[in-house]
Design an enzyme around this catalytic site. Structure first.
Site, PDB file in Angstrom:
ATOM      1  N   ARG A 103      42.436  -7.214 -47.409  1.00 49.25           N
ATOM      2  CA  ARG A 103      43.655  -6.433 -47.648  1.00 49.25           C
ATOM      3  C   ARG A 103      43.395  -5.301 -48.637  1.00 49.25           C
ATOM      4  NH1 ARG A 103      46.896 -11.690 -48.788  1.00 49.25           N
ATOM      5  NH2 ARG A 103      44.777 -12.488 -48.497  1.00 49.25           N
TER       6      ARG A 103
ATOM      7  N   ARG B  74      44.044 -19.076 -57.234  1.00 49.20           N
ATOM      8  CA  ARG B  74      43.869 -18.394 -55.953  1.00 49.20           C
ATOM      9  C   ARG B  74      44.439 -16.991 -56.086  1.00 49.20           C
ATOM     10  NH1 ARG B  74      43.927 -20.211 -49.821  1.00 49.20           N
ATOM     11  NH2 ARG B  74      43.481 -18.173 -48.911  1.00 49.20           N
TER      12      ARG B  74
ATOM     13  N   HIS C  68      34.697  -6.649 -49.548  1.00 50.72           N
ATOM     14  CA  HIS C  68      33.824  -7.722 -50.044  1.00 50.72           C
ATOM     15  C   HIS C  68      32.866  -7.175 -51.099  1.00 50.72           C
ATOM     16  CE1 HIS C  68      35.481 -10.247 -47.005  1.00 50.72           C
ATOM     17  NE2 HIS C  68      34.883  -9.656 -45.984  1.00 50.72           N
TER      18      HIS C  68
ATOM     19  N   TRP D 235      33.124 -18.923 -40.622  1.00 46.17           N
ATOM     20  CA  TRP D 235      32.124 -18.687 -39.562  1.00 46.17           C
ATOM     21  C   TRP D 235      32.798 -18.199 -38.278  1.00 46.17           C
ATOM     22  CZ3 TRP D 235      27.340 -18.033 -40.871  1.00 46.17           C
ATOM     23  CH2 TRP D 235      26.748 -18.782 -41.899  1.00 46.17           C
TER      24      TRP D 235
ATOM     25  N   LEU E  41      26.655 -22.251 -68.916  1.00 41.90           N
ATOM     26  CA  LEU E  41      27.728 -22.268 -67.907  1.00 41.90           C
ATOM     27  C   LEU E  41      27.114 -22.699 -66.584  1.00 41.90           C
ATOM     28  CD1 LEU E  41      30.637 -21.340 -66.877  1.00 41.90           C
ATOM     29  CD2 LEU E  41      29.566 -19.154 -66.343  1.00 41.90           C
TER      30      LEU E  41
ATOM     31  N   SER F 287      33.920 -19.856 -46.493  1.00 41.74           N
ATOM     32  CA  SER F 287      34.307 -21.187 -46.028  1.00 41.74           C
ATOM     33  C   SER F 287      33.666 -21.493 -44.684  1.00 41.74           C
ATOM     34  CB  SER F 287      35.829 -21.291 -45.906  1.00 41.74           C
ATOM     35  OG  SER F 287      36.282 -20.588 -44.764  1.00 41.74           O
TER      36      SER F 287
ATOM     37  N   ARG G  69      48.057 -21.492 -50.753  1.00 43.24           N
ATOM     38  CA  ARG G  69      47.420 -22.632 -50.086  1.00 43.24           C
ATOM     39  C   ARG G  69      46.012 -22.854 -50.622  1.00 43.24           C
ATOM     40  NH1 ARG G  69      48.380 -18.890 -45.876  1.00 43.24           N
ATOM     41  NH2 ARG G  69      46.582 -17.534 -45.549  1.00 43.24           N
TER      42      ARG G  69
ATOM     43  N   ASP H 241      40.293 -14.448 -52.860  1.00 49.15           N
ATOM     44  CA  ASP H 241      40.887 -14.003 -51.598  1.00 49.15           C
ATOM     45  C   ASP H 241      41.504 -12.614 -51.743  1.00 49.15           C
ATOM     46  OD1 ASP H 241      41.589 -14.195 -48.943  1.00 49.15           O
ATOM     47  OD2 ASP H 241      43.375 -15.420 -49.294  1.00 49.15           O
TER      48      ASP H 241
ATOM     49  N   GLU I 168      35.288 -22.344 -42.189  1.00 52.47           N
ATOM     50  CA  GLU I 168      36.153 -21.697 -41.202  1.00 52.47           C
ATOM     51  C   GLU I 168      35.838 -20.200 -41.087  1.00 52.47           C
ATOM     52  OE1 GLU I 168      37.320 -23.769 -43.666  1.00 52.47           O
ATOM     53  OE2 GLU I 168      37.647 -25.492 -42.347  1.00 52.47           O
TER      54      GLU I 168
HETATM   55  C1  IPE Z   1      39.609 -18.878 -48.281  1.00 50.50           C
HETATM   56  O1  IPE Z   1      40.056 -17.622 -47.886  1.00 50.50           O
HETATM   57  C2  IPE Z   1      38.117 -18.902 -48.259  1.00 50.50           C
HETATM   58  C3  IPE Z   1      37.461 -18.092 -49.267  1.00 50.50           C
HETATM   59  C4  IPE Z   1      38.046 -17.432 -50.221  1.00 50.50           C
HETATM   60  C5  IPE Z   1      36.035 -18.065 -49.203  1.00 50.50           C
HETATM   61  P1  IPE Z   1      40.493 -17.329 -46.377  1.00 50.50           P
HETATM   62  O2  IPE Z   1      40.997 -15.940 -46.346  1.00 50.50           O
HETATM   63  O3  IPE Z   1      39.381 -17.661 -45.456  1.00 50.50           O
HETATM   64  O4  IPE Z   1      41.666 -18.398 -46.157  1.00 50.50           O
HETATM   65  P2  IPE Z   1      42.919 -18.374 -45.197  1.00 50.50           P
HETATM   66  O5  IPE Z   1      42.398 -18.110 -43.822  1.00 50.50           O
HETATM   67  O6  IPE Z   1      43.802 -17.272 -45.665  1.00 50.50           O
HETATM   68  O7  IPE Z   1      43.550 -19.705 -45.381  1.00 50.50           O
HETATM   69  C1  IPE Z   2      38.135 -13.266 -49.237  1.00 47.22           C
HETATM   70  O1  IPE Z   2      38.746 -12.137 -48.724  1.00 47.22           O
HETATM   71  C2  IPE Z   2      36.662 -13.336 -48.918  1.00 47.22           C
HETATM   72  C3  IPE Z   2      36.332 -14.307 -47.875  1.00 47.22           C
HETATM   73  C4  IPE Z   2      37.155 -15.174 -47.370  1.00 47.22           C
HETATM   74  C5  IPE Z   2      34.964 -14.311 -47.372  1.00 47.22           C
HETATM   75  P1  IPE Z   2      39.281 -12.056 -47.244  1.00 47.22           P
HETATM   76  O2  IPE Z   2      38.214 -11.480 -46.381  1.00 47.22           O
HETATM   77  O3  IPE Z   2      39.822 -13.356 -46.784  1.00 47.22           O
HETATM   78  O4  IPE Z   2      40.460 -10.998 -47.428  1.00 47.22           O
HETATM   79  P2  IPE Z   2      41.889 -11.020 -46.724  1.00 47.22           P
HETATM   80  O5  IPE Z   2      42.483 -12.368 -46.961  1.00 47.22           O
HETATM   81  O6  IPE Z   2      41.668 -10.741 -45.282  1.00 47.22           O
HETATM   82  O7  IPE Z   2      42.637  -9.938 -47.422  1.00 47.22           O
HETATM   83 MG    MG Z   3      41.649 -14.200 -46.888  1.00 46.83          MG
END
Ligand code: IPE
Ligand code: IPE
Ligand code: MG
Length: 247
Positions: free
Chosen positions: A29, A193, A42, A74, A136, A70, A199, A25, A72
């Site tokens: 940011r 994480r 990304h 989508w 692995l 995830s 979370r 994650d 979500e």
């Molecule tokens: C969790 O990150 C999903 C992935 C790392 C693929 P999110 O950025 O989607 O989670 P929330 O929205 O902060 O909980």
């Molecule tokens: C994690 O980074 C990658 C995915 C969830 C696909 P984010 O895109 O959630 O990055 P933040 O949380 O907005 O910084």
């Molecule tokens: Mg995120």
């Protein structure tokens, strides 16, 4: 400490987690801090994937599970989803050969029916190419949600009971566990994480029942082999009791 010194220390300490799971994650940011569009965050996160794969191989971790997209996710803007799907294909095109040579068995886990046909077929090819490797196991969770996985398992059980293949009395933890995507893997010992969030975000809820949690403030594109080893060192200092008392 440098990554290689940490690795040497990890080897001295002993028990390495068999299964490390990572919620990758903070890409958005990381990009925002640099005034870049989110997809560039990304893209930059891909080198961290490479770093943790190599770090896991060197530390003799057996299973590495990465949460890449995830269910979500989508709900994100179509342009971001499109960028993520093309990055997935780019990652596969770029890394497939080396992953295979390194002895990595890749699996892509989640509701793949929602992927574009080209992304799904790239994923299938990578899985087929690496199926016989054993150094692995790399689980890439894409279009994955833990609750959906549990509903799927419940449905598989219901169908087997209905069709007479399974007695209702035989429905136990093992019956459910064996119908999860991860049925042939040990549970994660260590769940990392990144980006400072505290979370689970619907990742491996069943499997992480007794995982040690490690929340790192580092944004995913900055996460390196050294950070992985710091997490493993922290894990080695934990006292895992599984509900029992220590002797
Ligand atoms: C969790 O990150 C999903 C992935 C790392 C693929 P999110 O950025 O989607 O989670 P929330 O929205 O902060 O909980
Ligand atoms: C994690 O980074 C990658 C995915 C969830 C696909 P984010 O895109 O959630 O990055 P933040 O949380 O907005 O910084
Ligand atoms: Mg995120």
């Amino acid at each position: 400490m440098k990554a290689d010194d940490l690795l040497a220390q990890i080897r001295v300490n002993g028990q390495v987690p068999r299964h490390v799971a990572i919620i990758m994650d903070g890409n958005g940011r990381w990009a925002r801090e640099r005034n870049l569009p989110r997809p560039l965050g990304h893209r930059s996160g891909m080198k961290s994937v490479r770093a943790v794969v190599e770090g896991s191989l060197a530390a003799a971790v057996e299973v590495l599970s990465l949460f890449a997209f995830s269910q979500e996710n989508w709900q994100r803007p179509p342009a971001e989803i499109k960028a993520l799907m093309s990055l997935l294909q780019e990652y596969i095109a770029r890394e497939a050969k080396e992953l295979n040579e390194q002895g990595v068995r890749v699996r892509v886990l989640g509701d793949l029916s929602r992927l574009t046909p080209s992304a799904a077929s790239a994923a299938e090819q990578l899985v087929a190419l690496t199926a016989d490797n054993s150094r692995l196991t790399l689980n890439l969770f894409i279009s994955y949600g833990s609750r959906a996985e549990l509903v799927r398992a419940a449905r598989l059980i219901a169908r087997d009971v209905r069709d007479g293949r399974l007695d209702l009395e035989a429905v136990d933890e093992e019956a459910l566990r064996s119908r999860l995507y991860t049925s042939d893997c040990p549970d994660p010992d260590l769940l990392i994480r990144t980006s400072g969030e505290q979370r689970i975000s619907n990742f491996l809820l069943w499997q992480c029942a007794y995982a040690e949690l490690y929340m790192s403030p580092v944004l995913w594109p900055d996460f390196s082999r050294r950070h992985l080893y710091e997490a493993i060192m922290a894990y080695q200092n934990r006292d895992r009791r599984f509900g029992r008392v220590t002797a």
